[in-house]
Design a protein around this motif. Structure first.
Motif, PDB file in Angstrom:
ATOM      1  N   GLU A 109       0.832  -1.210   0.000  1.00 39.44           N
ATOM      2  CA  GLU A 109       0.000   0.000   0.000  1.00 39.44           C
ATOM      3  C   GLU A 109       0.867   1.262   0.000  1.00 39.44           C
ATOM      4  N   ASP A 110       2.018   1.173   0.645  1.00 39.86           N
ATOM      5  CA  ASP A 110       2.942   2.316   0.653  1.00 39.86           C
ATOM      6  C   ASP A 110       3.517   2.569  -0.734  1.00 39.86           C
ATOM      7  N   VAL A 111       3.742   1.500  -1.466  1.00 41.36           N
ATOM      8  CA  VAL A 111       4.269   1.657  -2.825  1.00 41.36           C
ATOM      9  C   VAL A 111       3.274   2.436  -3.682  1.00 41.36           C
ATOM     10  N   ILE A 112       1.999   2.121  -3.519  1.00 39.95           N
ATOM     11  CA  ILE A 112       0.964   2.854  -4.249  1.00 39.95           C
ATOM     12  C   ILE A 112       1.017   4.339  -3.891  1.00 39.95           C
ATOM     13  N   ASN A 113       1.142   4.636  -2.615  1.00 43.06           N
ATOM     14  CA  ASN A 113       1.229   6.036  -2.186  1.00 43.06           C
ATOM     15  C   ASN A 113       2.486   6.714  -2.742  1.00 43.06           C
ATOM     16  N   ALA A 114       3.597   5.964  -2.763  1.00 38.89           N
ATOM     17  CA  ALA A 114       4.835   6.512  -3.332  1.00 38.89           C
ATOM     18  C   ALA A 114       4.666   6.796  -4.822  1.00 38.89           C
ATOM     19  N   MET A 115       3.979   5.910  -5.522  1.00 40.68           N
ATOM     20  CA  MET A 115       3.719   6.117  -6.945  1.00 40.68           C
ATOM     21  C   MET A 115       2.888   7.382  -7.167  1.00 40.68           C
ATOM     22  N   LYS A 116       1.898   7.576  -6.311  1.00 40.76           N
ATOM     23  CA  LYS A 116       1.063   8.777  -6.432  1.00 40.76           C
ATOM     24  C   LYS A 116       1.872  10.037  -6.166  1.00 40.76           C
ATOM     25  N   ASP A 117       2.819   9.947  -5.239  1.00 39.77           N
ATOM     26  CA  ASP A 117       3.656  11.116  -4.923  1.00 39.77           C
ATOM     27  C   ASP A 117       4.655  11.420  -6.034  1.00 39.77           C
ATOM     28  N   LEU A 118       5.260  10.360  -6.589  1.00 41.67           N
ATOM     29  CA  LEU A 118       6.314  10.535  -7.592  1.00 41.67           C
ATOM     30  C   LEU A 118       5.763  10.799  -8.990  1.00 41.67           C
TER      31      LEU A 118
END
Length: 367
Positions: free
Chosen positions: A292-301
């Motif tokens: 789930e954190d990877v998804i959030n990182a993708m949204k940020d980047l």
């Protein structure tokens, strides 16, 4: 009692001798230590993350964590089948091809703008200083150092054994022109015989001009470091690799935090991002992304494409070996606007400028 004390003494002598091996590297000193002491990241006698980062989640003890790791039964933690792969001939690649080849876990090769990069290579079959303890999955070791061309820049994100492999590094020495890494890690390389003039150490938010059309930046990640008992005496980093018309985010190991958004605002937009996704656990969620954190990182980047790494080669956590790729694929598909995922087999050629390149779910059906 005397016999017991003799055994204890012999054990301590043997342990001391084991710890003198060169694979453990060398602590920074001299000019390298001066750079560290002047770093804004160095506080209270060690490097620190941008925000408070406990080693373990609240309520978790080291005893319970180690007990589970060694004694808890996890189905399919290690694959019984051979991991599939493709053996691309790296020696035959034309330098005008902008490509990436993943070697499993967080090791990969990049050709970009006529230069060759190698990131966090581990070709020894083991991700631990203790022989035979963290062995690679069957089928993942199809490459050796002999299969690599001359490397212009060896990039090391941090000095953990699954990213900085002593055996591999020694073999790479005659093939490596320059090493670029974070503060303190150059001490290991100098100790291992690399010329000091070929080692570039940088703090976060530093720039390295490689040539007129190629620039490297260092940026934060949320992790830790250390090759012995002392932790965080060297820095950990992520990289941004940029040409005049193409930009890559090379994430290294990291837990989720505000740095992803900060990196996008300072260095974005990105054509492709490589993000830590694998060998995670809620117990150490601050230093390795949960899916789930990877998804959030993708949204940020906000990259055009995402390559999830840090999986499919070593057991470092208590989840099925293929769960990282399954989970990130499912979570991404549930987004209103899914990100194109780059999921190559080990050795498969990734065309960096081809946004339409398709990849199979190669892990499906592998037991």
């Amino acid at each position: 009692m005397i016999t017991f004390l003799i055994l204890i003494a012999l054990f301590l002598i043997a342990f001391w001798g084991f710890m003198q091996q060169p694979k453990f590297g060398k602590a920074p000193s001299g000019d390298r230590l001066k750079l560290i002491l002047n770093s804004p990241q160095y506080k209270n006698g060690k490097f620190e993350n941008q925000n408070y980062t406990p080693d373990l989640a609240e309520g978790v003890s080291y005893f319970s964590m180690f007990y589970e790791f060694f004694f808890k039964k996890v189905e399919r933690k290690t694959p019984t089948d051979l991991i599939p792969s493709v053996k691309t001939n790296l020696l035959a690649l034309s330098l005008d091809q902008d490509v990436l080849v993943w070697f499993g876990h967080s090791s990969y090769f990049i050709q970009l703008a006529g230069k060759r990069f190698l990131i966090d290579p581990v070709f020894s079959g083991n991700a631990s200083p203790i022989p035979g303890t963290t062995k690679s999955f069957k089928g993942t070791d199809i490459y050796t150092v002999d299969d690599l061309p001359e490397i212009d820049y060896l990039l090391i994100t941090h000095d953990h054994y699954d990213h900085l492999d002593y055996e591999t590094i020694l073999k790479l020495k005659p093939k490596t022109k320059k090493v670029i890494t974070a503060l303190g890690i150059g001490s290991h390389f100098e100790f291992w015989g690399f010329p000091a003039e070929n080692i570039i150490e940088k703090d976060w938010f530093n720039k390295v001009a490689l040539d007129q059309n190629l620039t490297l930046y260092t940026a934060p990640s949320r992790h830790f470091s250390g090759r012995s008992f002392k932790r965080c005496n060297t820095l950990w980093t992520s990289f941004i690799l940029e040409t005049n018309d193409f930009k890559m985010y090379l994430g290294g190991d990291s837990g989720y935090d505000s740095h992803y958004k900060e990196i996008y605002e300072k260095y974005g937009p990105f054509d492709i991002a490589l993000i830590d996704n694998g060998q995670y656990d809620e117990k150490w969620k601050y230093i390795h992304n949960m899916p789930e954190d990877v998804i959030n990182a993708m949204k940020d980047l906000k990259p055009k494409r995402v390559l999830p790494v840090h999986s499919s080669k070593f057991v470092l956590a208590l989840h099925p070996w293929d769960e990282p790729l399954k989970r990130i694929t499912e979570l991404n598909q549930n987004l209103e606007n899914p990100f194109p995922l780059v999921t190559p087999m080990i050795g498969e050629l990734v065309e960096l400028r081809n946004e339409n390149q398709q990849f199979k779910k190669w892990w499906e059906g592998i037991l």
